[in-house]
Design a protein around this motif. Structure first.
Motif, PDB file in Angstrom:
ATOM      1  N   PHE A   7       2.122  -7.184 -10.892  1.00  0.00           N
ATOM      2  CA  PHE A   7       3.279  -7.367 -12.016  1.00  0.00           C
ATOM      3  C   PHE A   7       3.949  -8.891 -11.219  1.00  0.00           C
ATOM      4  O   PHE A   7       3.819  -9.647 -10.139  1.00  0.00           O
ATOM      5  CB  PHE A   7       4.498  -6.751 -12.452  1.00  0.00           C
ATOM      6  N   SER A  11       0.733 -10.473 -10.122  1.00  0.00           N
ATOM      7  CA  SER A  11      -0.441 -10.667 -10.962  1.00  0.00           C
ATOM      8  C   SER A  11      -0.845 -12.167 -10.618  1.00  0.00           C
ATOM      9  O   SER A  11      -2.001 -12.200 -10.751  1.00  0.00           O
ATOM     10  CB  SER A  11       0.024 -10.009 -12.579  1.00  0.00           C
ATOM     11  N   SER A  17      -4.130  -7.696 -12.946  1.00  0.00           N
ATOM     12  CA  SER A  17      -2.976  -7.153 -12.972  1.00  0.00           C
ATOM     13  C   SER A  17      -2.919  -5.425 -12.396  1.00  0.00           C
ATOM     14  O   SER A  17      -1.808  -4.529 -12.860  1.00  0.00           O
ATOM     15  CB  SER A  17      -2.551  -6.594 -15.055  1.00  0.00           C
ATOM     16  N   THR A  49       9.191  -6.151  -2.195  1.00  0.00           N
ATOM     17  CA  THR A  49       8.899  -5.306  -3.567  1.00  0.00           C
ATOM     18  C   THR A  49       9.297  -4.034  -4.187  1.00  0.00           C
ATOM     19  O   THR A  49       8.629  -3.143  -2.748  1.00  0.00           O
ATOM     20  CB  THR A  49       7.730  -5.597  -3.719  1.00  0.00           C
ATOM     21  N   THR A  51       8.176   0.042  -5.644  1.00  0.00           N
ATOM     22  CA  THR A  51       7.523   0.183  -6.746  1.00  0.00           C
ATOM     23  C   THR A  51       8.132   1.727  -7.033  1.00  0.00           C
ATOM     24  O   THR A  51       8.854   2.413  -6.778  1.00  0.00           O
ATOM     25  CB  THR A  51       6.773   1.060  -4.662  1.00  0.00           C
ATOM     26  N   GLU A  55       5.150   6.733 -12.381  1.00  0.00           N
ATOM     27  CA  GLU A  55       6.396   6.144 -12.650  1.00  0.00           C
ATOM     28  C   GLU A  55       7.906   6.630 -12.619  1.00  0.00           C
ATOM     29  O   GLU A  55       8.879   6.328 -13.206  1.00  0.00           O
ATOM     30  CB  GLU A  55       6.580   6.334 -14.325  1.00  0.00           C
ATOM     31  N   ALA A  71       2.551   1.672  -9.047  1.00  0.00           N
ATOM     32  CA  ALA A  71       3.253  -0.203  -9.750  1.00  0.00           C
ATOM     33  C   ALA A  71       4.183  -0.764  -8.218  1.00  0.00           C
ATOM     34  O   ALA A  71       4.625  -0.679  -7.752  1.00  0.00           O
ATOM     35  CB  ALA A  71       3.654   0.629 -10.994  1.00  0.00           C
ATOM     36  N   ILE A  73       6.520  -4.362  -8.576  1.00  0.00           N
ATOM     37  CA  ILE A  73       7.194  -4.578  -9.013  1.00  0.00           C
ATOM     38  C   ILE A  73       8.133  -5.661  -7.564  1.00  0.00           C
ATOM     39  O   ILE A  73       9.563  -4.812  -7.517  1.00  0.00           O
ATOM     40  CB  ILE A  73       8.739  -3.175  -9.360  1.00  0.00           C
ATOM     41  N   VAL A  76      13.037  -9.551  -9.955  1.00  0.00           N
ATOM     42  CA  VAL A  76      12.953 -11.108 -10.763  1.00  0.00           C
ATOM     43  C   VAL A  76      14.547 -11.686 -11.006  1.00  0.00           C
ATOM     44  O   VAL A  76      15.443 -10.672 -10.005  1.00  0.00           O
ATOM     45  CB  VAL A  76      13.174 -10.065 -12.186  1.00  0.00           C
TER      46      VAL A  76
END
Length: 79
Positions: A7, A11, A17, A49, A51, A55, A71, A73, A76
């Motif tokens: 992400f 990416s 992706s 990051t 993870t 999910e 994932a 992530i 942000v």
């Protein structure tokens, strides 16, 4: 095989992706290190990051298994 989802800037830097790779049995930290090396992101680039495996948020010592989705992530920021 494990599917790895990238992400945001990850990416952008990898040009991907998602990828499927044979990292069955690796710890999340080992997968992060593998990604850093493969895509020449620099050691520790993924240290902050978050993870998730299938999910559900995961820790660096959790292990991925065949058929899992991991994932990556990044943090942000914004205002």
């Amino acid at each position: 095989m494990v599917e790895i989802l990238f992400f945001a800037w990850i990416s952008d830097k990898t040009g991907e992706s998602r990828i499927k790779v044979s990292v069955d049995g690796y710890s999340v930290q080992e997968v992060k290190s593998w990604v850093e090396q493969k895509y020449q992101l620099g050691t520790g680039a993924l240290s902050k990051t978050m993870t998730a495996i299938n999910e559900e948020f995961s820790e660096n010592d959790d292990r991925v298994q065949h058929g899992d989705t991991l994932a990556l992530i990044p943090p942000v920021s914004g205002g």
